[in-house]
Design a protein around this motif. Structure first.
Motif, PDB file in Angstrom:
ATOM      1  N   SER A 246       0.836  -1.209   0.000  1.00  0.00           N
ATOM      2  CA  SER A 246       0.000   0.000   0.000  1.00  0.00           C
ATOM      3  C   SER A 246       0.867   1.253   0.000  1.00  0.00           C
ATOM      4  N   SER A 247       2.017   1.225   0.694  1.00  0.00           N
ATOM      5  CA  SER A 247       2.898   2.399   0.673  1.00  0.00           C
ATOM      6  C   SER A 247       3.421   2.635  -0.728  1.00  0.00           C
ATOM      7  N   LEU A 248       3.827   1.551  -1.377  1.00  0.00           N
ATOM      8  CA  LEU A 248       4.369   1.691  -2.731  1.00  0.00           C
ATOM      9  C   LEU A 248       3.329   2.325  -3.664  1.00  0.00           C
ATOM     10  N   ILE A 249       2.095   1.828  -3.601  1.00  0.00           N
ATOM     11  CA  ILE A 249       1.053   2.352  -4.495  1.00  0.00           C
ATOM     12  C   ILE A 249       0.750   3.816  -4.155  1.00  0.00           C
ATOM     13  N   ALA A 250       0.627   4.097  -2.854  1.00  0.00           N
ATOM     14  CA  ALA A 250       0.266   5.460  -2.452  1.00  0.00           C
ATOM     15  C   ALA A 250       1.348   6.451  -2.874  1.00  0.00           C
ATOM     16  N   TRP A 251       2.626   6.088  -2.656  1.00  0.00           N
ATOM     17  CA  TRP A 251       3.706   7.012  -3.052  1.00  0.00           C
ATOM     18  C   TRP A 251       3.722   7.202  -4.565  1.00  0.00           C
ATOM     19  N   THR A 252       3.502   6.117  -5.300  1.00  0.00           N
ATOM     20  CA  THR A 252       3.544   6.248  -6.765  1.00  0.00           C
ATOM     21  C   THR A 252       2.450   7.211  -7.219  1.00  0.00           C
ATOM     22  N   LEU A 253       1.256   7.072  -6.658  1.00  0.00           N
ATOM     23  CA  LEU A 253       0.160   7.966  -7.068  1.00  0.00           C
ATOM     24  C   LEU A 253       0.456   9.404  -6.635  1.00  0.00           C
ATOM     25  N   HIS A 254       1.071   9.554  -5.485  1.00  0.00           N
ATOM     26  CA  HIS A 254       1.442  10.912  -5.035  1.00  0.00           C
ATOM     27  C   HIS A 254       2.393  11.548  -6.053  1.00  0.00           C
ATOM     28  N   HIS A 255       3.453  10.818  -6.432  1.00  0.00           N
ATOM     29  CA  HIS A 255       4.435  11.404  -7.356  1.00  0.00           C
ATOM     30  C   HIS A 255       3.806  11.673  -8.724  1.00  0.00           C
ATOM     31  N   LEU A 256       2.910  10.805  -9.150  1.00  0.00           N
ATOM     32  CA  LEU A 256       2.261  11.035 -10.454  1.00  0.00           C
ATOM     33  C   LEU A 256       1.334  12.246 -10.380  1.00  0.00           C
ATOM     34  N   ALA A 257       0.694  12.434  -9.233  1.00  0.00           N
ATOM     35  CA  ALA A 257      -0.182  13.607  -9.090  1.00  0.00           C
ATOM     36  C   ALA A 257       0.642  14.895  -9.156  1.00  0.00           C
ATOM     37  N   GLU A 258       1.885  14.816  -8.654  1.00  0.00           N
ATOM     38  CA  GLU A 258       2.761  16.008  -8.671  1.00  0.00           C
ATOM     39  C   GLU A 258       3.429  16.196 -10.033  1.00  0.00           C
ATOM     40  N   ASP A 259       3.326  15.214 -10.906  1.00  0.00           N
ATOM     41  CA  ASP A 259       4.045  15.249 -12.184  1.00  0.00           C
ATOM     42  C   ASP A 259       3.062  14.903 -13.322  1.00  0.00           C
ATOM     43  N   PRO A 260       2.231  15.897 -13.715  1.00  0.00           N
ATOM     44  CA  PRO A 260       1.156  15.613 -14.686  1.00  0.00           C
ATOM     45  C   PRO A 260       1.667  15.060 -16.026  1.00  0.00           C
TER      46      PRO A 260
ATOM     47  N   GLN B 295       8.960   1.754 -10.171  1.00  0.00           N
ATOM     48  CA  GLN B 295      10.367   1.534  -9.795  1.00  0.00           C
ATOM     49  C   GLN B 295      10.978   2.822  -9.234  1.00  0.00           C
ATOM     50  N   GLU B 296      10.664   3.932  -9.877  1.00  0.00           N
ATOM     51  CA  GLU B 296      11.241   5.207  -9.448  1.00  0.00           C
ATOM     52  C   GLU B 296      10.704   5.598  -8.066  1.00  0.00           C
ATOM     53  N   SER B 297       9.443   5.282  -7.844  1.00  0.00           N
ATOM     54  CA  SER B 297       8.848   5.571  -6.550  1.00  0.00           C
ATOM     55  C   SER B 297       9.524   4.729  -5.464  1.00  0.00           C
ATOM     56  N   LEU B 298       9.779   3.475  -5.776  1.00  0.00           N
ATOM     57  CA  LEU B 298      10.444   2.576  -4.818  1.00  0.00           C
ATOM     58  C   LEU B 298      11.888   3.046  -4.550  1.00  0.00           C
ATOM     59  N   ARG B 299      12.519   3.600  -5.579  1.00  0.00           N
ATOM     60  CA  ARG B 299      13.877   4.134  -5.409  1.00  0.00           C
ATOM     61  C   ARG B 299      13.862   5.344  -4.455  1.00  0.00           C
ATOM     62  N   LEU B 300      12.905   6.237  -4.719  1.00  0.00           N
ATOM     63  CA  LEU B 300      12.834   7.496  -3.983  1.00  0.00           C
ATOM     64  C   LEU B 300      12.248   7.308  -2.583  1.00  0.00           C
ATOM     65  N   ARG B 301      11.315   6.381  -2.456  1.00  0.00           N
ATOM     66  CA  ARG B 301      10.598   6.159  -1.196  1.00  0.00           C
ATOM     67  C   ARG B 301      10.665   4.695  -0.815  1.00  0.00           C
ATOM     68  N   PRO B 302      11.853   4.200  -0.432  1.00  0.00           N
ATOM     69  CA  PRO B 302      11.949   2.770  -0.106  1.00  0.00           C
ATOM     70  C   PRO B 302      10.960   2.402   0.996  1.00  0.00           C
ATOM     71  N   VAL B 303      10.276   1.308   0.805  1.00  0.00           N
ATOM     72  CA  VAL B 303       9.212   0.930   1.737  1.00  0.00           C
ATOM     73  C   VAL B 303       9.797   0.256   2.988  1.00  0.00           C
ATOM     74  N   VAL B 304      10.831  -0.547   2.793  1.00  0.00           N
ATOM     75  CA  VAL B 304      11.530  -1.158   3.940  1.00  0.00           C
ATOM     76  C   VAL B 304      12.975  -0.645   3.875  1.00  0.00           C
ATOM     77  N   PRO B 305      13.212   0.559   4.438  1.00  0.00           N
ATOM     78  CA  PRO B 305      14.542   1.157   4.246  1.00  0.00           C
ATOM     79  C   PRO B 305      15.634   0.573   5.137  1.00  0.00           C
ATOM     80  N   VAL B 306      15.249   0.087   6.327  1.00  0.00           N
ATOM     81  CA  VAL B 306      16.255  -0.343   7.306  1.00  0.00           C
ATOM     82  C   VAL B 306      15.888  -1.704   7.871  1.00  0.00           C
ATOM     83  N   MET B 307      16.866  -2.589   7.973  1.00  0.00           N
ATOM     84  CA  MET B 307      16.603  -3.856   8.667  1.00  0.00           C
ATOM     85  C   MET B 307      17.816  -4.223   9.506  1.00  0.00           C
TER      86      MET B 307
END
Ligand code: HEM
Length: 464
Positions: A276-290, A327-339
Protein backbone atom coordinates in the motif's frame (compact mmCIF):
# COMPACT_ATOMS: atom_id res chain seq x y z
CA UNK A 1 43.98 -7.04 -0.28
CA UNK A 2 41.66 -4.59 1.45
CA UNK A 3 42.68 -3.24 4.87
CA UNK A 4 40.51 -4.62 7.69
CA UNK A 5 38.57 -2.32 10.07
CA UNK A 6 37.05 -3.38 13.36
CA UNK A 7 33.91 -1.90 14.94
CA UNK A 8 36.12 0.33 17.14
CA UNK A 9 37.77 1.82 14.03
CA UNK A 10 34.43 3.14 12.69
CA UNK A 11 33.41 6.76 13.14
CA UNK A 12 29.93 8.26 13.35
CA UNK A 13 27.93 11.07 14.97
CA UNK A 14 29.18 11.90 18.44
CA UNK A 15 27.08 10.03 21.06
CA UNK A 16 25.61 11.91 24.04
CA UNK A 17 26.29 10.63 27.58
CA UNK A 18 23.89 7.82 28.65
CA UNK A 19 21.58 7.91 25.62
CA UNK A 20 24.19 7.63 22.86
CA UNK A 21 22.73 8.72 19.50
CA UNK A 22 19.09 7.96 20.39
CA UNK A 23 18.07 11.63 20.66
CA UNK A 24 19.67 12.65 17.33
CA UNK A 25 17.88 9.74 15.65
CA UNK A 26 14.52 11.19 16.63
CA UNK A 27 15.00 14.45 14.76
CA UNK A 28 12.95 13.15 11.82
CA UNK A 29 9.74 11.07 11.87
CA UNK A 30 11.15 9.32 8.83
CA UNK A 31 14.14 7.99 10.80
CA UNK A 32 15.79 6.38 7.79
CA UNK A 33 16.40 9.85 6.30
CA UNK A 34 18.63 10.56 9.31
CA UNK A 35 20.54 7.31 8.69
CA UNK A 36 20.99 8.30 5.03
CA UNK A 37 22.29 11.75 5.96
CA UNK A 38 24.86 10.23 8.32
CA UNK A 39 25.95 7.76 5.60
CA UNK A 40 26.58 10.79 3.42
CA UNK A 41 28.57 12.50 6.17
CA UNK A 42 30.57 9.61 7.70
CA UNK A 43 30.76 7.19 4.77
CA UNK A 44 28.39 4.32 3.94
CA UNK A 45 29.45 2.29 7.00
CA UNK A 46 29.50 4.05 10.37
CA UNK A 47 28.94 3.54 14.08
CA UNK A 48 26.03 4.57 16.34
CA UNK A 49 25.37 3.95 20.01
CA UNK A 50 21.98 3.05 21.44
CA UNK A 51 22.74 3.93 25.04
CA UNK A 52 26.12 2.26 25.43
CA UNK A 53 25.47 -0.46 22.86
CA UNK A 54 27.47 -0.10 19.61
CA UNK A 55 25.41 -0.49 16.43
CA UNK A 56 27.06 -0.67 13.02
CA UNK A 57 25.06 0.93 10.20
CA UNK A 58 25.87 0.17 6.58
CA UNK A 59 24.47 1.20 3.21
CA UNK A 60 27.56 -0.05 1.37
CA UNK A 61 26.24 -2.24 -1.52
CA UNK A 62 28.75 -5.13 -1.18
CA UNK A 63 28.32 -5.30 2.62
CA UNK A 64 24.52 -5.15 2.42
CA UNK A 65 24.45 -7.89 -0.18
CA UNK A 66 26.97 -10.11 1.66
CA UNK A 67 24.87 -10.00 4.87
CA UNK A 68 21.59 -10.67 3.05
CA UNK A 69 23.07 -13.66 1.22
CA UNK A 70 24.73 -15.24 4.27
CA UNK A 71 21.45 -16.49 5.77
CA UNK A 72 20.01 -18.28 7.59
CA UNK A 73 23.30 -19.68 8.96
CA UNK A 74 25.56 -16.58 9.05
CA UNK A 75 23.13 -13.79 10.05
CA UNK A 76 19.76 -13.66 11.84
CA UNK A 77 17.25 -10.82 12.00
CA UNK A 78 17.52 -8.72 15.19
CA UNK A 79 14.61 -7.72 17.43
CA UNK A 80 11.88 -8.18 14.87
CA UNK A 81 11.39 -11.90 15.71
CA UNK A 82 10.76 -11.35 19.46
CA UNK A 83 8.66 -8.22 18.73
CA UNK A 84 6.43 -10.12 16.32
CA UNK A 85 6.18 -12.98 18.80
CA UNK A 86 5.15 -10.59 21.60
CA UNK A 87 2.29 -9.46 19.35
CA UNK A 88 1.16 -12.98 18.38
CA UNK A 89 2.34 -12.43 14.78
CA UNK A 90 5.20 -14.94 14.80
CA UNK A 91 5.57 -16.61 11.44
CA UNK A 92 7.93 -16.92 8.51
CA UNK A 93 9.22 -13.32 8.73
CA UNK A 94 10.49 -13.61 12.30
CA UNK A 95 11.43 -17.31 12.22
CA UNK A 96 15.01 -18.60 12.05
CA UNK A 97 16.79 -21.92 11.44
CA UNK A 98 14.83 -25.09 10.76
CA UNK A 99 11.44 -23.49 11.50
CA UNK A 100 12.16 -20.78 8.93
CA UNK A 101 13.29 -23.32 6.29
CA UNK A 102 10.02 -25.21 6.64
CA UNK A 103 7.81 -22.10 6.59
CA UNK A 104 9.74 -20.48 3.76
CA UNK A 105 9.00 -23.42 1.45
CA UNK A 106 5.29 -23.01 2.11
CA UNK A 107 5.31 -19.22 1.74
CA UNK A 108 7.35 -19.34 -1.46
CA UNK A 109 5.07 -22.00 -2.91
CA UNK A 110 1.87 -20.14 -2.20
CA UNK A 111 3.30 -16.90 -3.63
CA UNK A 112 5.03 -18.41 -6.65
CA UNK A 113 4.36 -17.20 -10.19
CA UNK A 114 2.33 -20.35 -10.87
CA UNK A 115 -0.32 -19.15 -8.44
CA UNK A 116 -0.37 -15.51 -9.48
CA UNK A 117 -2.94 -16.22 -12.17
CA UNK A 118 -5.29 -17.68 -9.54
CA UNK A 119 -4.70 -14.74 -7.19
CA UNK A 120 -5.37 -12.35 -9.98
CA UNK A 121 -9.10 -12.98 -9.62
CA UNK A 122 -8.90 -11.69 -6.03
CA UNK A 123 -6.60 -8.81 -7.04
CA UNK A 124 -8.93 -7.74 -9.89
CA UNK A 125 -12.04 -8.04 -7.67
CA UNK A 126 -10.53 -5.74 -5.04
CA UNK A 127 -9.19 -3.34 -7.70
CA UNK A 128 -12.72 -3.04 -9.10
CA UNK A 129 -14.01 -2.13 -5.63
CA UNK A 130 -11.29 0.48 -5.19
CA UNK A 131 -12.16 1.88 -8.59
CA UNK A 132 -15.84 2.10 -7.62
CA UNK A 133 -14.92 3.89 -4.39
CA UNK A 134 -12.84 6.49 -6.24
CA UNK A 135 -15.51 6.89 -8.93
CA UNK A 136 -18.02 7.74 -6.17
CA UNK A 137 -15.55 10.22 -4.65
CA UNK A 138 -14.90 11.80 -8.07
CA UNK A 139 -18.63 12.13 -8.71
CA UNK A 140 -19.09 13.78 -5.31
CA UNK A 141 -16.05 16.04 -5.92
CA UNK A 142 -14.49 14.69 -2.70
CA UNK A 143 -10.82 13.97 -1.97
CA UNK A 144 -9.70 10.44 -1.07
CA UNK A 145 -7.44 9.27 1.75
CA UNK A 146 -5.19 7.34 -0.61
CA UNK A 147 -3.23 5.32 1.93
CA UNK A 148 -6.31 4.21 3.87
CA UNK A 149 -8.13 3.12 0.71
CA UNK A 150 -5.14 1.33 -0.74
CA UNK A 151 -4.45 -0.40 2.60
CA UNK A 152 -7.97 -1.83 2.45
CA UNK A 153 -7.22 -3.04 -1.07
CA UNK A 154 -3.92 -4.73 -0.16
CA UNK A 155 -5.38 -6.23 3.02
CA UNK A 156 -8.23 -7.77 1.05
CA UNK A 157 -5.75 -9.25 -1.43
CA UNK A 158 -3.41 -10.66 1.21
CA UNK A 159 -6.32 -12.10 3.25
CA UNK A 160 -7.63 -13.81 0.13
CA UNK A 161 -4.28 -15.40 -0.58
CA UNK A 162 -3.61 -16.25 3.09
CA UNK A 163 -6.90 -18.00 3.86
CA UNK A 164 -9.15 -17.68 0.82
CA UNK A 165 -11.49 -15.27 2.64
CA UNK A 166 -13.03 -12.21 1.02
CA UNK A 167 -12.72 -9.60 3.78
CA UNK A 168 -14.17 -6.86 1.59
CA UNK A 169 -12.81 -3.99 3.66
CA UNK A 170 -13.37 -1.70 0.71
CA UNK A 171 -17.07 -2.42 0.97
CA UNK A 172 -17.33 -1.73 4.71
CA UNK A 173 -17.14 1.41 6.80
CA UNK A 174 -14.54 1.98 9.51
CA UNK A 175 -15.73 -0.73 11.91
CA UNK A 176 -14.53 -3.79 10.00
CA UNK A 177 -11.65 -6.11 10.89
CA UNK A 178 -9.60 -3.83 8.65
CA UNK A 179 -9.85 -0.95 11.10
CA UNK A 180 -8.97 -3.19 14.05
CA UNK A 181 -5.94 -4.60 12.22
CA UNK A 182 -4.93 -1.01 11.48
CA UNK A 183 -4.28 -0.70 15.24
CA UNK A 184 -2.22 -3.87 15.38
CA UNK A 185 0.28 -3.36 12.60
CA UNK A 186 1.77 0.02 13.71
CA UNK A 187 2.46 -1.59 17.08
CA UNK A 188 5.24 -3.63 15.39
CA UNK A 189 7.11 -0.41 14.54
CA UNK A 190 6.34 1.13 17.93
CA UNK A 191 7.83 -1.84 19.81
CA UNK A 192 10.74 -2.20 17.38
CA UNK A 193 11.93 1.38 17.84
CA UNK A 194 10.97 1.88 21.51
CA UNK A 195 14.12 2.73 23.53
CA UNK A 196 12.53 0.94 26.55
CA UNK A 197 10.28 -2.15 26.02
CA UNK A 198 7.38 -0.71 28.05
CA UNK A 199 4.97 -3.34 26.70
CA UNK A 200 6.69 -5.95 28.89
CA UNK A 201 5.64 -4.11 32.04
CA UNK A 202 2.35 -2.33 31.26
CA UNK A 203 -0.83 -3.53 29.55
CA UNK A 204 -2.67 -0.67 27.88
CA UNK A 205 -6.24 -0.64 26.54
CA UNK A 206 -4.81 -0.88 23.02
CA UNK A 207 -3.05 -4.13 24.03
CA UNK A 208 -6.38 -5.62 25.10
CA UNK A 209 -7.99 -4.50 21.82
CA UNK A 210 -5.08 -6.10 19.93
CA UNK A 211 -5.58 -9.40 21.76
CA UNK A 212 -9.27 -9.30 20.81
CA UNK A 213 -8.32 -8.68 17.17
CA UNK A 214 -5.99 -11.69 17.18
CA UNK A 215 -8.79 -13.81 18.62
CA UNK A 216 -10.99 -12.57 15.77
CA UNK A 217 -8.41 -13.63 13.17
CA UNK A 218 -8.03 -16.89 15.12
CA UNK A 219 -11.77 -17.54 14.72
CA UNK A 220 -11.48 -16.93 10.96
CA UNK A 221 -8.55 -19.33 10.73
CA UNK A 222 -10.43 -21.97 12.76
CA UNK A 223 -13.42 -21.60 10.45
CA UNK A 224 -11.22 -22.11 7.35
CA UNK A 225 -8.96 -24.78 8.88
CA UNK A 226 -11.34 -27.72 8.53
CA UNK A 227 -12.12 -26.86 4.91
CA UNK A 228 -8.41 -26.46 4.12
CA UNK A 229 -7.59 -29.86 5.67
CA UNK A 230 -10.43 -31.57 3.86
CA UNK A 231 -9.31 -30.19 0.50
CA UNK A 232 -5.65 -31.08 1.11
CA UNK A 233 -6.68 -34.65 2.04
CA UNK A 234 -7.95 -35.07 -1.54
CA UNK A 235 -4.37 -34.52 -2.80
CA UNK A 236 -5.27 -31.16 -4.41
CA UNK A 237 -2.53 -28.54 -4.80
CA UNK A 238 -2.69 -25.82 -2.09
CA UNK A 239 -4.45 -22.68 -3.32
CA UNK A 240 -3.85 -20.55 -0.20
CA UNK A 241 -1.06 -20.14 2.35
CA UNK A 242 -3.25 -21.82 4.98
CA UNK A 243 -3.73 -24.83 2.71
CA UNK A 244 0.05 -25.01 2.19
CA UNK A 245 0.48 -24.95 5.98
CA UNK A 246 -1.96 -27.80 6.62
CA UNK A 247 -1.04 -29.98 3.61
CA UNK A 248 0.09 -33.35 5.02
CA UNK A 249 3.86 -33.83 5.36
CA UNK A 250 5.45 -37.21 6.11
CA UNK A 251 8.15 -36.23 8.54
CA UNK A 252 6.97 -33.02 10.22
CA UNK A 253 4.59 -32.36 13.10
CA UNK A 254 1.45 -30.39 12.34
CA UNK A 255 1.36 -26.69 13.17
CA UNK A 256 -0.57 -25.67 16.29
CA UNK A 257 -3.54 -23.31 16.01
CA UNK A 258 -1.40 -20.43 17.39
CA UNK A 259 1.30 -21.09 14.79
CA UNK A 260 -1.28 -21.06 12.01
CA UNK A 261 -2.74 -17.76 13.25
CA UNK A 262 0.76 -16.24 13.61
CA UNK A 263 1.62 -17.22 10.05
CA UNK A 264 -1.65 -16.04 8.56
CA UNK A 265 -1.23 -12.68 10.33
CA UNK A 266 2.37 -12.49 9.11
CA UNK A 267 1.23 -12.84 5.54
CA UNK A 268 -1.53 -10.26 6.02
CA UNK A 269 0.97 -7.85 7.57
CA UNK A 270 3.79 -8.48 5.07
CA UNK A 271 1.45 -8.00 2.14
CA UNK A 272 -0.54 -5.01 3.37
CA UNK A 273 1.57 -2.13 4.66
CA UNK A 274 4.39 -2.61 2.18
CA UNK A 275 2.43 -2.72 -1.07
CA UNK A 276 0.00 0.00 0.00
CA UNK A 277 2.90 2.40 0.67
CA UNK A 278 4.37 1.69 -2.73
CA UNK A 279 1.05 2.35 -4.49
CA UNK A 280 0.27 5.46 -2.45
CA UNK A 281 3.71 7.01 -3.05
CA UNK A 282 3.54 6.25 -6.77
CA UNK A 283 0.16 7.97 -7.07
CA UNK A 284 1.44 10.91 -5.04
CA UNK A 285 4.43 11.40 -7.36
CA UNK A 286 2.26 11.04 -10.45
CA UNK A 287 -0.18 13.61 -9.09
CA UNK A 288 2.76 16.01 -8.67
CA UNK A 289 4.04 15.25 -12.18
CA UNK A 290 1.16 15.61 -14.69
CA UNK A 291 3.39 14.92 -17.74
CA UNK A 292 4.39 11.48 -16.49
CA UNK A 293 0.81 10.86 -15.37
CA UNK A 294 -0.32 11.59 -18.92
CA UNK A 295 2.20 9.07 -20.34
CA UNK A 296 0.94 6.44 -17.89
CA UNK A 297 -2.66 7.29 -18.84
CA UNK A 298 -1.99 7.02 -22.56
CA UNK A 299 -0.35 3.60 -22.39
CA UNK A 300 -2.94 2.28 -19.90
CA UNK A 301 -5.73 3.42 -22.26
CA UNK A 302 -4.13 1.34 -25.02
CA UNK A 303 -3.09 -1.72 -23.00
CA UNK A 304 -6.11 -1.93 -20.66
CA UNK A 305 -8.87 -1.37 -23.18
CA UNK A 306 -11.79 -2.84 -21.24
CA UNK A 307 -13.34 -0.52 -18.66
CA UNK A 308 -12.85 -2.79 -15.64
CA UNK A 309 -9.66 -4.59 -14.56
CA UNK A 310 -8.43 -7.10 -17.17
CA UNK A 311 -9.25 -10.79 -16.83
CA UNK A 312 -5.64 -11.86 -17.36
CA UNK A 313 -2.50 -10.50 -15.60
CA UNK A 314 -0.60 -10.91 -18.88
CA UNK A 315 -2.46 -7.77 -20.04
CA UNK A 316 -0.30 -5.75 -17.66
CA UNK A 317 2.90 -6.54 -19.52
CA UNK A 318 3.79 -3.63 -21.72
CA UNK A 319 2.83 -0.95 -19.18
CA UNK A 320 6.38 0.42 -19.42
CA UNK A 321 5.73 3.91 -18.12
CA UNK A 322 3.63 2.58 -15.23
CA UNK A 323 6.37 0.14 -14.37
CA UNK A 324 9.06 2.86 -14.52
CA UNK A 325 6.96 5.14 -12.28
CA UNK A 326 6.63 2.32 -9.72
CA UNK A 327 10.37 1.53 -9.80
CA UNK A 328 11.24 5.21 -9.45
CA UNK A 329 8.85 5.57 -6.55
CA UNK A 330 10.44 2.58 -4.82
CA UNK A 331 13.88 4.13 -5.41
CA UNK A 332 12.83 7.50 -3.98
CA UNK A 333 10.60 6.16 -1.20
CA UNK A 334 11.95 2.77 -0.11
CA UNK A 335 9.21 0.93 1.74
CA UNK A 336 11.53 -1.16 3.94
CA UNK A 337 14.54 1.16 4.25
CA UNK A 338 16.25 -0.34 7.31
CA UNK A 339 16.60 -3.86 8.67
CA UNK A 340 18.66 -5.15 11.59
CA UNK A 341 20.84 -8.27 11.59
CA UNK A 342 23.32 -10.05 13.84
CA UNK A 343 26.13 -12.44 12.81
CA UNK A 344 25.99 -15.88 14.41
CA UNK A 345 29.82 -16.11 14.28
CA UNK A 346 32.82 -13.85 13.76
CA UNK A 347 32.55 -12.58 10.15
CA UNK A 348 34.66 -10.43 7.82
CA UNK A 349 32.59 -8.57 5.22
CA UNK A 350 34.19 -7.31 2.01
CA UNK A 351 33.23 -3.65 1.68
CA UNK A 352 34.14 -0.75 -0.59
CA UNK A 353 37.66 0.37 0.30
CA UNK A 354 38.06 -1.87 3.36
CA UNK A 355 36.84 -5.10 4.91
CA UNK A 356 34.78 -4.99 8.07
CA UNK A 357 35.40 -7.41 10.94
CA UNK A 358 32.26 -8.11 12.96
CA UNK A 359 32.33 -10.18 16.16
CA UNK A 360 29.52 -12.72 16.68
CA UNK A 361 26.36 -11.03 17.96
CA UNK A 362 27.31 -7.48 16.83
CA UNK A 363 24.15 -5.66 15.62
CA UNK A 364 24.32 -4.24 12.12
CA UNK A 365 21.57 -2.12 10.57
CA UNK A 366 21.43 -2.33 6.79
CA UNK A 367 20.22 0.64 4.75
CA UNK A 368 18.72 -1.55 2.01
CA UNK A 369 18.19 1.25 -0.48
CA UNK A 370 21.03 3.68 0.25
CA UNK A 371 22.58 2.75 -3.12
CA UNK A 372 19.44 4.10 -4.80
CA UNK A 373 20.61 7.62 -3.94
CA UNK A 374 23.74 7.30 -6.09
CA UNK A 375 22.04 8.76 -9.19
CA UNK A 376 22.04 12.29 -10.62
CA UNK A 377 19.52 14.45 -8.70
CA UNK A 378 18.57 11.67 -6.29
CA UNK A 379 15.59 13.59 -4.83
CA UNK A 380 13.90 14.10 -8.20
CA UNK A 381 11.09 11.80 -9.38
CA UNK A 382 12.29 10.84 -12.88
CA UNK A 383 10.81 7.55 -14.07
CA UNK A 384 12.55 8.02 -17.41
CA UNK A 385 15.90 7.17 -15.85
CA UNK A 386 14.70 3.56 -15.83
CA UNK A 387 14.64 3.51 -19.63
CA UNK A 388 18.39 4.21 -19.85
CA UNK A 389 21.14 2.37 -18.03
CA UNK A 390 20.73 3.00 -14.33
CA UNK A 391 24.04 3.91 -12.72
CA UNK A 392 22.92 3.60 -9.10
CA UNK A 393 24.82 1.41 -6.65
CA UNK A 394 23.06 -1.91 -6.10
CA UNK A 395 20.06 -1.53 -3.83
CA UNK A 396 17.69 -4.04 -2.34
CA UNK A 397 14.10 -2.83 -1.81
CA UNK A 398 12.89 -6.46 -1.59
CA UNK A 399 15.99 -7.83 0.21
CA UNK A 400 18.23 -10.44 -1.39
CA UNK A 401 19.44 -14.00 -1.03
CA UNK A 402 17.54 -16.89 0.56
CA UNK A 403 15.10 -14.59 2.38
CA UNK A 404 14.35 -12.35 -0.61
CA UNK A 405 10.72 -11.14 -0.44
CA UNK A 406 8.57 -13.99 -1.79
CA UNK A 407 5.70 -11.54 -2.40
CA UNK A 408 7.52 -9.16 -4.74
CA UNK A 409 5.80 -10.39 -7.92
CA UNK A 410 2.40 -10.08 -6.29
CA UNK A 411 3.27 -6.59 -4.98
CA UNK A 412 4.32 -5.36 -8.42
CA UNK A 413 1.25 -6.90 -10.01
CA UNK A 414 -1.05 -5.13 -7.53
CA UNK A 415 0.79 -1.83 -7.95
CA UNK A 416 0.77 -1.96 -11.76
CA UNK A 417 -2.93 -2.73 -11.89
CA UNK A 418 -4.03 -0.04 -9.44
CA UNK A 419 -1.73 2.69 -10.80
CA UNK A 420 -2.57 1.84 -14.43
CA UNK A 421 -6.34 1.82 -13.81
CA UNK A 422 -6.27 4.95 -11.65
CA UNK A 423 -4.38 7.01 -14.25
CA UNK A 424 -6.43 5.63 -17.11
CA UNK A 425 -9.77 6.66 -15.62
CA UNK A 426 -8.97 9.55 -13.28
CA UNK A 427 -6.86 12.63 -13.33
CA UNK A 428 -5.23 12.22 -9.92
CA UNK A 429 -4.75 15.75 -8.59
CA UNK A 430 -3.05 16.89 -5.36
CA UNK A 431 -5.45 18.15 -2.69
CA UNK A 432 -2.99 20.72 -1.31
CA UNK A 433 -1.50 20.26 2.13
CA UNK A 434 1.89 18.92 3.03
CA UNK A 435 2.45 15.19 2.61
CA UNK A 436 4.73 13.71 5.29
CA UNK A 437 6.73 10.53 5.62
CA UNK A 438 6.94 8.26 8.65
CA UNK A 439 9.00 5.19 9.50
CA UNK A 440 7.31 2.52 11.60
CA UNK A 441 9.07 -0.63 10.33
CA UNK A 442 7.73 0.23 6.87
CA UNK A 443 8.01 3.83 5.67
CA UNK A 444 4.73 5.36 4.50
CA UNK A 445 3.20 8.71 3.49
CA UNK A 446 1.11 10.67 5.97
CA UNK A 447 -1.71 13.14 5.19
CA UNK A 448 -1.81 12.02 1.56
CA UNK A 449 -5.10 13.09 0.02
CA UNK A 450 -5.70 13.23 -3.70
CA UNK A 451 -8.69 14.36 -5.76
CA UNK A 452 -9.62 11.83 -8.40
CA UNK A 453 -11.37 13.55 -11.32
CA UNK A 454 -13.16 11.21 -13.68
CA UNK A 455 -11.80 11.51 -17.24
CA UNK A 456 -14.49 12.07 -19.89
CA UNK A 457 -14.01 8.62 -21.52
CA UNK A 458 -14.30 6.89 -18.14
CA UNK A 459 -17.32 9.01 -17.17
CA UNK A 460 -19.05 7.70 -20.32
CA UNK A 461 -18.13 4.10 -19.50
CA UNK A 462 -19.54 4.29 -15.94
CA UNK A 463 -22.92 5.41 -17.35
CA UNK A 464 -23.10 2.47 -19.81
C1 HEM B 1 6.21 -3.16 -2.14
C2 HEM B 1 5.93 -4.29 -1.54
C3 HEM B 1 6.91 -5.09 -0.72
C4 HEM B 1 8.17 -4.77 -0.28
C5 HEM B 1 8.96 -3.48 -0.56
C6 HEM B 1 8.65 -5.90 0.48
C7 HEM B 1 9.90 -5.95 1.06
C8 HEM B 1 10.36 -7.05 1.78
C9 HEM B 1 11.68 -7.12 2.36
C10 HEM B 1 12.75 -6.05 2.31
C11 HEM B 1 11.76 -8.32 2.99
C12 HEM B 1 12.96 -8.87 3.73
C13 HEM B 1 13.80 -9.62 2.70
C14 HEM B 1 15.10 -10.12 3.23
O1 HEM B 1 15.24 -10.34 4.45
O2 HEM B 1 16.02 -10.32 2.39
C15 HEM B 1 10.50 -9.01 2.79
C16 HEM B 1 10.22 -10.27 3.29
C17 HEM B 1 8.99 -10.88 3.16
N1 HEM B 1 7.92 -10.44 2.42
FE1 HEM B 1 7.83 -8.71 1.37
N2 HEM B 1 7.67 -6.86 0.52
C18 HEM B 1 6.60 -6.42 -0.21
C19 HEM B 1 5.42 -7.10 -0.45
C20 HEM B 1 5.11 -8.36 0.03
C21 HEM B 1 3.88 -9.06 -0.24
C22 HEM B 1 2.75 -8.59 -1.15
C23 HEM B 1 3.94 -10.24 0.47
C24 HEM B 1 2.92 -11.35 0.58
C25 HEM B 1 1.64 -11.22 0.52
C26 HEM B 1 5.21 -10.28 1.16
C27 HEM B 1 5.65 -11.29 1.97
C28 HEM B 1 6.89 -11.35 2.55
C29 HEM B 1 7.32 -12.44 3.41
C30 HEM B 1 6.49 -13.66 3.81
C31 HEM B 1 8.64 -12.15 3.79
C32 HEM B 1 9.54 -12.96 4.71
C33 HEM B 1 10.47 -13.84 3.88
C34 HEM B 1 11.46 -14.63 4.69
O3 HEM B 1 11.81 -14.20 5.79
O4 HEM B 1 11.88 -15.68 4.21
N3 HEM B 1 5.89 -9.11 0.86
N4 HEM B 1 9.66 -8.21 2.04
Amino acid sequence: MNPVRTVDDLTGPRPLPMVGNLVQMRTDRAGHRVYDRWAHEYGPTYLLRFGKMPIVVSGDGPIVEAVLRDRPDGFTRTRVGPVLESLGVDGVFGAEGATWRRLRKMAARSLSGAYLRDYFTAVARSAARLHARWTAAAQAGAPVDVLDDVRRFTLDVSTALAIGHDLNSLGTAGDGLHSRLAELFPEVGRRLYAPVPLHRFVTLPRDRRREATIREVGALVRERHAQARARMATGAAPATFLEALVAPLDDEREFTHEELVGNVLTMMLAGQDTTSSLIAWTLHHLAEDPDTQERVRAEAATVLREFGPPADPAALRGLRHTDAAIQESLRLRPVVPVMGFRPTRHTVLHGTGYDLSLPAGQSILLLLSHGARAVPDPDEFRPKRWFGTMTAQPFFPFGAGPRFCPGHNLALLEATLVVGLACRDFRMAPDGGKVGEKLAFTAFPTALRLRPQLRPEAAGATRR
